[in-house]
Design a protein around this motif. Structure first.
Motif, PDB file in Angstrom:
ATOM      1  N   PRO A 112      -3.714  -2.532  -0.948  1.00  0.00           N
ATOM      2  CA  PRO A 112      -2.980  -1.650  -1.871  1.00  0.00           C
ATOM      3  C   PRO A 112      -3.797  -1.287  -3.106  1.00  0.00           C
ATOM      4  CG  PRO A 112      -2.113  -3.885  -1.945  1.00  0.00           C
ATOM      5  CD  PRO A 112      -3.032  -3.821  -0.761  1.00  0.00           C
ATOM      6  N   THR A 150       0.838  -1.202   0.000  1.00  0.00           N
ATOM      7  CA  THR A 150       0.000   0.000   0.000  1.00  0.00           C
ATOM      8  C   THR A 150       0.873   1.251   0.000  1.00  0.00           C
ATOM      9  OG1 THR A 150      -1.748  -1.173   1.203  1.00  0.00           O
ATOM     10  CG2 THR A 150      -1.829   1.235   1.226  1.00  0.00           C
ATOM     11  N   ALA A 170      -5.733   1.734  -2.398  1.00  0.00           N
ATOM     12  CA  ALA A 170      -4.947   2.972  -2.434  1.00  0.00           C
ATOM     13  C   ALA A 170      -4.883   3.529  -3.857  1.00  0.00           C
ATOM     14  CB  ALA A 170      -3.539   2.710  -1.901  1.00  0.00           C
TER      15      ALA A 170
END
Length: 376
Positions: A207, A160, A210
């Protein structure tokens, strides 16, 4: 005991000596350029994309072209600036620290040789200035190291962080999913079944979220879901082309006649050709070893670079290809295990030649960057 085997815990003193020596080498080049050209530190360290990151840190995404740059590094620069550190210096210090973390992760995965080779790679200058190579590698390499050891939550958090620095995080997430689903083949030449943890792939939602969040934010500013791609296309010609068109454009750019007033640019594009060949060789070597996750990581990047208007920034992307450095480390380890003296000597000599060539290119590339010339 071989210097190429995997190490646990804190690195040995030799690791820190290599790290320091590689940074001092770049510092010497920096000082030579500053004295010779009478440049300021801020100018020598703040070339090219550094200025874009500084602009985003100061003004946000007021300029649509700046949307080509992810927010992780600008956020760090702005935070450090709150304590009075100039942002151009903060970027260099942050990169310096991250270069140690990235090399440490390689050390844990493959030993001293991969870490040392990464530290003196031809484009290592981008790991000591305000670019995203060092912080991305620090997060991405540790994400891979943690995932290989079964610590998937930590790997997801690190991935992330990597996704906040550059779009390459997308390729990392995909490769980590492949790692969870099918493994990455036997490591270090050991014949054992690759570990698979399919359920752990769900951690990659973090991630991926994100990346979606950044796209959502740019959409809130522009009303477009393709704002990042549009900025890349407008500022750097990152449109989609056929591999043949991309290669032909790069080949033309690699001729000195294309740059009558800046012949050095042609040499940088020639390096892009070498970098692409290196990436293809790395992908092939990983395919032979059935390292599917490593193949997914490097090959997808090559596709992205190879279908742009021309091959640009691949030389810097080599720093992101940890499978390449681990393969060289395994080659060095094989030389240590080689019973045939002459074969072992040839392999060692080849590895030494690679290091010498990298160090020479490292110095040349640093001079180009600090001098303000085009350096990928």
């Amino acid at each position: 005991m071989s210097r190429t085997i995997r190490r646990e815990g804190a690195p040995e003193p030799l690791f820190w000596q290599v790290w320091a020596a590689s940074r001092v080498l770049l510092a010497v080049v920096l000082m030579v350029v500053i004295v010779r050209d009478r440049r300021r530190f801020s100018d020598a360290l703040g070339n090219w994309d550094v200025q874009h990151y500084l602009t985003v840190a100061r003004d946000g995404y007021a300029n649509p072209q700046e949307m080509a740059f992810f927010p992780g590094l600008p956020a760090v620069l702005r935070l450090v600036a709150q304590v009075g550190v100039p942002m151009w210096l903060a970027g260099a210090l942050f990169a310096l620290a991250c270069s140690a973390l990235a090399a440490w992760a390689l050390y844990r995965m493959g030993g001293l040789v991969p870490a040392a080779l990464w530290l003196v790679a031809p484009t290592a200058v981008f790991t000591v200035v305000g670019y995203t190579e060092a912080p991305f590698c620090a997060a991405a390499f540790w994400a891979w190291e943690r995932a290989r050891r079964g610590h998937w939550f930590a790997a997801a958090l690190l991935a992330t962080v990597a996704c906040s620095f550059r779009v390459s995080g997308l390729f990392l997430v995909g490769a980590l999913v492949v790692l969870a689903l099918v493994g990455d083949g036997p490591e270090g030449g050991r014949r054992r079944r690759p570990s698979r943890q399919p359920l752990q792939a769900w951690w990659m939602v973090l991630p991926a979220a994100a990346l979606v969040a950044f796209s959502w934010y740019l959409h809130s500013l522009t009303g477009s879901w393709t704002a990042w791609f549009d900025a890349q296309k407008a500022g750097w010609g990152r449109g989609v082309h056929t591999p043949r068109e991309s290669f032909e454009a790069t080949w033309r750019a690699a001729q000195t006649v294309a740059w009558p007033d800046r012949p050095r640019v042609a040499w940088v594009f020639r390096a892009e050709l070498v970098a692409m060949a290196t990436g293809l060789a790395t992908t092939l070597a990983c395919l032979v070893r059935k390292r599917w996750a490593s193949v997914a990581y490097v090959a997808v990047m090559l596709v992205a670079f190879g279908t742009s208007v021309w091959w640009m920034s691949i030389s810097r992307a080599v720093l992101l290809w940890f499978p390449l450095f681990l393969l060289v480390g395994e080659l060095a380890a094989r030389a240590d295990r080689q019973r045939d003296f002459w074969r072992g000597t040839v392999v060692r000599a080849a590895v030494v030649c690679v290091f010498v060539a990298c160090i020479i290119a490292d110095v040349v590339w640093a001079w180009l960057y600090f001098h303000g010339d085009w350096a990928s």
